[in-house]
Motif scaffolding. Structure first.
Motif, PDB file in Angstrom:
ATOM      1  N   ILE A  79       1.030  -8.590  -3.238  1.00  0.00           N
ATOM      2  CA  ILE A  79       2.324  -7.961  -3.504  1.00  0.00           C
ATOM      3  C   ILE A  79       2.562  -7.855  -5.007  1.00  0.00           C
ATOM      4  O   ILE A  79       2.970  -6.801  -5.508  1.00  0.00           O
ATOM      5  CB  ILE A  79       3.459  -8.729  -2.805  1.00  0.00           C
ATOM      6  CG1 ILE A  79       3.315  -8.575  -1.284  1.00  0.00           C
ATOM      7  CG2 ILE A  79       4.828  -8.255  -3.271  1.00  0.00           C
ATOM      8  CD1 ILE A  79       4.156  -9.535  -0.486  1.00  0.00           C
ATOM      9  N   ALA A  80       2.289  -8.914  -5.738  1.00  0.00           N
ATOM     10  CA  ALA A  80       2.471  -8.880  -7.191  1.00  0.00           C
ATOM     11  C   ALA A  80       1.537  -7.858  -7.834  1.00  0.00           C
ATOM     12  O   ALA A  80       1.947  -7.105  -8.720  1.00  0.00           O
ATOM     13  CB  ALA A  80       2.229 -10.269  -7.784  1.00  0.00           C
ATOM     14  N   SER A  81       0.295  -7.822  -7.390  1.00  0.00           N
ATOM     15  CA  SER A  81      -0.659  -6.862  -7.947  1.00  0.00           C
ATOM     16  C   SER A  81      -0.241  -5.432  -7.630  1.00  0.00           C
ATOM     17  O   SER A  81      -0.310  -4.547  -8.494  1.00  0.00           O
ATOM     18  CB  SER A  81      -2.053  -7.111  -7.380  1.00  0.00           C
ATOM     19  OG  SER A  81      -2.520  -8.385  -7.732  1.00  0.00           O
ATOM     20  N   GLY A  82       0.178  -5.205  -6.404  1.00  0.00           N
ATOM     21  CA  GLY A  82       0.615  -3.868  -6.009  1.00  0.00           C
ATOM     22  C   GLY A  82       1.842  -3.425  -6.776  1.00  0.00           C
ATOM     23  O   GLY A  82       1.923  -2.286  -7.239  1.00  0.00           O
ATOM     24  N   PHE A 122       0.421   0.835  -4.214  1.00  0.00           N
ATOM     25  CA  PHE A 122       1.352   1.019  -3.104  1.00  0.00           C
ATOM     26  C   PHE A 122       0.766   0.457  -1.812  1.00  0.00           C
ATOM     27  O   PHE A 122       1.466  -0.178  -1.022  1.00  0.00           O
ATOM     28  CB  PHE A 122       1.695   2.503  -2.911  1.00  0.00           C
ATOM     29  CG  PHE A 122       2.797   2.996  -3.799  1.00  0.00           C
ATOM     30  CD1 PHE A 122       4.049   2.399  -3.785  1.00  0.00           C
ATOM     31  CD2 PHE A 122       2.590   4.067  -4.643  1.00  0.00           C
ATOM     32  CE1 PHE A 122       5.074   2.860  -4.596  1.00  0.00           C
ATOM     33  CE2 PHE A 122       3.598   4.535  -5.456  1.00  0.00           C
ATOM     34  CZ  PHE A 122       4.839   3.934  -5.437  1.00  0.00           C
ATOM     35  N   GLY A 123      -0.517   0.691  -1.600  1.00  0.00           N
ATOM     36  CA  GLY A 123      -1.175   0.165  -0.400  1.00  0.00           C
ATOM     37  C   GLY A 123      -1.177  -1.352  -0.369  1.00  0.00           C
ATOM     38  O   GLY A 123      -0.905  -1.965   0.667  1.00  0.00           O
ATOM     39  N   MET A 124      -1.492  -1.979  -1.508  1.00  0.00           N
ATOM     40  CA  MET A 124      -1.507  -3.438  -1.583  1.00  0.00           C
ATOM     41  C   MET A 124      -0.113  -4.013  -1.367  1.00  0.00           C
ATOM     42  O   MET A 124       0.050  -5.019  -0.672  1.00  0.00           O
ATOM     43  CB  MET A 124      -2.062  -3.883  -2.940  1.00  0.00           C
ATOM     44  CG  MET A 124      -3.535  -3.590  -3.113  1.00  0.00           C
ATOM     45  SD  MET A 124      -4.109  -3.782  -4.795  1.00  0.00           S
ATOM     46  CE  MET A 124      -3.710  -5.463  -5.147  1.00  0.00           C
ATOM     47  N   LEU A 125       0.874  -3.372  -1.968  1.00  0.00           N
ATOM     48  CA  LEU A 125       2.252  -3.822  -1.816  1.00  0.00           C
ATOM     49  C   LEU A 125       2.683  -3.754  -0.356  1.00  0.00           C
ATOM     50  O   LEU A 125       3.218  -4.725   0.197  1.00  0.00           O
ATOM     51  CB  LEU A 125       3.154  -2.947  -2.692  1.00  0.00           C
ATOM     52  CG  LEU A 125       4.616  -3.300  -2.814  1.00  0.00           C
ATOM     53  CD1 LEU A 125       4.804  -4.690  -3.391  1.00  0.00           C
ATOM     54  CD2 LEU A 125       5.309  -2.277  -3.698  1.00  0.00           C
ATOM     55  N   ALA A 126       2.413  -2.640   0.294  1.00  0.00           N
ATOM     56  CA  ALA A 126       2.780  -2.480   1.704  1.00  0.00           C
ATOM     57  C   ALA A 126       2.020  -3.467   2.586  1.00  0.00           C
ATOM     58  O   ALA A 126       2.614  -4.127   3.448  1.00  0.00           O
ATOM     59  CB  ALA A 126       2.510  -1.047   2.155  1.00  0.00           C
TER      60      ALA A 126
END
Length: 129
Positions: free
Chosen positions: A69-72, A109-113
């Motif tokens: 989430i932090a990386s995204g 966006f993909g990592m965050l989601a």
């Protein structure tokens, strides 16, 4: 439950610390050609992937979700706001910058989601088991 939150926030803050190292050095090696700049980014990407693997393999799932989430968030927010809107710095200063940054925004966006969805599922599963 408290352990999960601690792991999650530790993952978020640790990644934020890694991405905001103000004393980062390039060991004096200039990256002037497209190949050299791409090589530097490939090296950074490989180290980042190693960090993700270590986070996934050796830490609780909530830590790994916090890292994602932090990386995204960092990839999307930093690139869109700092790089594109304010033009303060770029990943590289060559013609490849926009393509690489666009791919990172999409990946971010993909990592965050993914991180948010997986952490939410973990919370729901813990509630019912």
């Amino acid at each position: 439950m408290l352990t999960r939150f601690i792991s999650y926030f530790f993952g978020v803050f640790f990644v934020d610390l890694l991405f905001h190292q103000y004393q980062a050095q390039a060991f004096g090696f200039p990256a002037q050609t497209t190949g050299e700049r791409l090589g530097v980014l490939a090296f950074a990407g490989a180290v980042t992937l190693l960090f993700y693997f270590i986070s996934w393999r050796f830490f609780p799932p909530s830590f790994f979700h916090g890292v994602l989430i932090a990386s995204g968030f960092f990839a999307t927010f930093d690139i869109i706001v700092i790089h594109w809107i304010f033009h303060l710095h770029r990943l590289t200063y060559g013609p490849e910058a926009f393509i690489i940054e666009l791919l990172l925004v999409i990946t971010g966006f993909g990592m965050l989601a993914y991180g948010l969805i997986r952490e939410r599922k973990t919370i729901i599963e813990e509630k019912y088991y």
